[in-house]
Design a protein around this motif. Structure first.
Motif, PDB file in Angstrom:
ATOM      1  N   CYS A  42      40.209   2.323  75.454  1.00 37.58           N
ATOM      2  CA  CYS A  42      40.410   3.763  75.677  1.00 37.58           C
ATOM      3  C   CYS A  42      39.109   4.456  76.078  1.00 37.58           C
ATOM      4  O   CYS A  42      39.119   5.342  76.942  1.00 37.58           O
ATOM      5  CB  CYS A  42      40.995   4.415  74.427  1.00 37.58           C
ATOM      6  N   ILE A  43      38.001   4.067  75.486  1.00 35.63           N
ATOM      7  CA  ILE A  43      36.704   4.649  75.854  1.00 35.63           C
ATOM      8  C   ILE A  43      36.376   4.328  77.310  1.00 35.63           C
ATOM      9  O   ILE A  43      35.930   5.197  78.071  1.00 35.63           O
ATOM     10  CB  ILE A  43      35.593   4.150  74.905  1.00 35.63           C
ATOM     11  N   ILE A  47      35.780   6.957  80.444  1.00 36.83           N
ATOM     12  CA  ILE A  47      34.604   6.909  81.314  1.00 36.83           C
ATOM     13  C   ILE A  47      35.047   6.879  82.775  1.00 36.83           C
ATOM     14  O   ILE A  47      34.484   7.562  83.632  1.00 36.83           O
ATOM     15  CB  ILE A  47      33.711   5.700  80.967  1.00 36.83           C
ATOM     16  N   VAL A  48      36.080   6.088  83.071  1.00 35.95           N
ATOM     17  CA  VAL A  48      36.599   6.026  84.437  1.00 35.95           C
ATOM     18  C   VAL A  48      37.153   7.391  84.849  1.00 35.95           C
ATOM     19  O   VAL A  48      36.907   7.858  85.964  1.00 35.95           O
ATOM     20  CB  VAL A  48      37.669   4.916  84.559  1.00 35.95           C
ATOM     21  N   ILE A  49      37.911   8.034  83.974  1.00 31.87           N
ATOM     22  CA  ILE A  49      38.493   9.343  84.305  1.00 31.87           C
ATOM     23  C   ILE A  49      37.398  10.378  84.570  1.00 31.87           C
ATOM     24  O   ILE A  49      37.493  11.167  85.516  1.00 31.87           O
ATOM     25  CB  ILE A  49      39.432   9.816  83.173  1.00 31.87           C
ATOM     26  N   MET A  59      42.713   1.044  86.527  1.00 27.72           N
ATOM     27  CA  MET A  59      42.991   1.224  85.106  1.00 27.72           C
ATOM     28  C   MET A  59      44.504   1.255  84.861  1.00 27.72           C
ATOM     29  O   MET A  59      44.983   0.705  83.869  1.00 27.72           O
ATOM     30  CB  MET A  59      42.325   2.489  84.573  1.00 27.72           C
ATOM     31  N   TYR A  60      45.235   1.880  85.772  1.00 26.88           N
ATOM     32  CA  TYR A  60      46.700   1.859  85.648  1.00 26.88           C
ATOM     33  C   TYR A  60      47.231   0.434  85.733  1.00 26.88           C
ATOM     34  O   TYR A  60      48.172   0.077  85.020  1.00 26.88           O
ATOM     35  CB  TYR A  60      47.370   2.733  86.712  1.00 26.88           C
ATOM     36  N   LEU A  61      46.649  -0.380  86.595  1.00 31.55           N
ATOM     37  CA  LEU A  61      47.071  -1.783  86.687  1.00 31.55           C
ATOM     38  C   LEU A  61      46.831  -2.529  85.376  1.00 31.55           C
ATOM     39  O   LEU A  61      47.661  -3.331  84.941  1.00 31.55           O
ATOM     40  CB  LEU A  61      46.360  -2.493  87.837  1.00 31.55           C
TER      41      LEU A  61
END
Length: 118
Positions: A42-43, A47-49, A59-61
């Motif tokens: 989740c962290i 960071i990606v968001i 990340m969705y994949l």
């Protein structure tokens, strides 16, 4: 993660297994490590968001892979441990809701790969 025995019994619906030495301490530690791995994942997602928005489809994949396994792989594994209620006394919420989450993630993944041309 910090109260692993409650998540293991009350959320995941696993029975208490008794023995000498007590096997539950080891099982609780593995359960706690799984919770910590989820926290790290989740962290990384946050960071990606915040910083690397172009990696959101990736990340969705990853989320799709996890929830697809919960939908299709977990029932195969669960059949071996759900023998006559010996180890469990109900389905976990994550496996019950997995098909719905999988559909939502597929829609969100589709939306994330389409770019707005405006």
């Amino acid at each position: 993660m910090f109260f692993e025995q409650y998540g293991f019994h009350q959320i995941a619906n696993f029975q208490v297994i008794s023995g000498d030495p007590d096997p539950m301490l080891l099982i609780y530690r593995f359960f706690s490590l799984w919770g910590f791995a989820q926290l790290i994942f989740c962290i990384v997602c946050w960071i990606v968001i915040i910083r690397y928005k172009t990696l959101i489809p990736l990340m969705y994949l990853l989320w799709l892979f996890e929830w697809a396994f919960r939908t299709f792989g977990y029932p195969l594994i669960r059949e071996e441990i759900a023998v006559q209620g010996l180890y469990t006394h109900g389905m976990t919420p994550g496996s019950v809701g997995a098909p719905y989450i999988l559909i939502i993630l597929l829609v969100l993944f589709g939306l994330s790969i389409f770019k707005n041309n405006n």
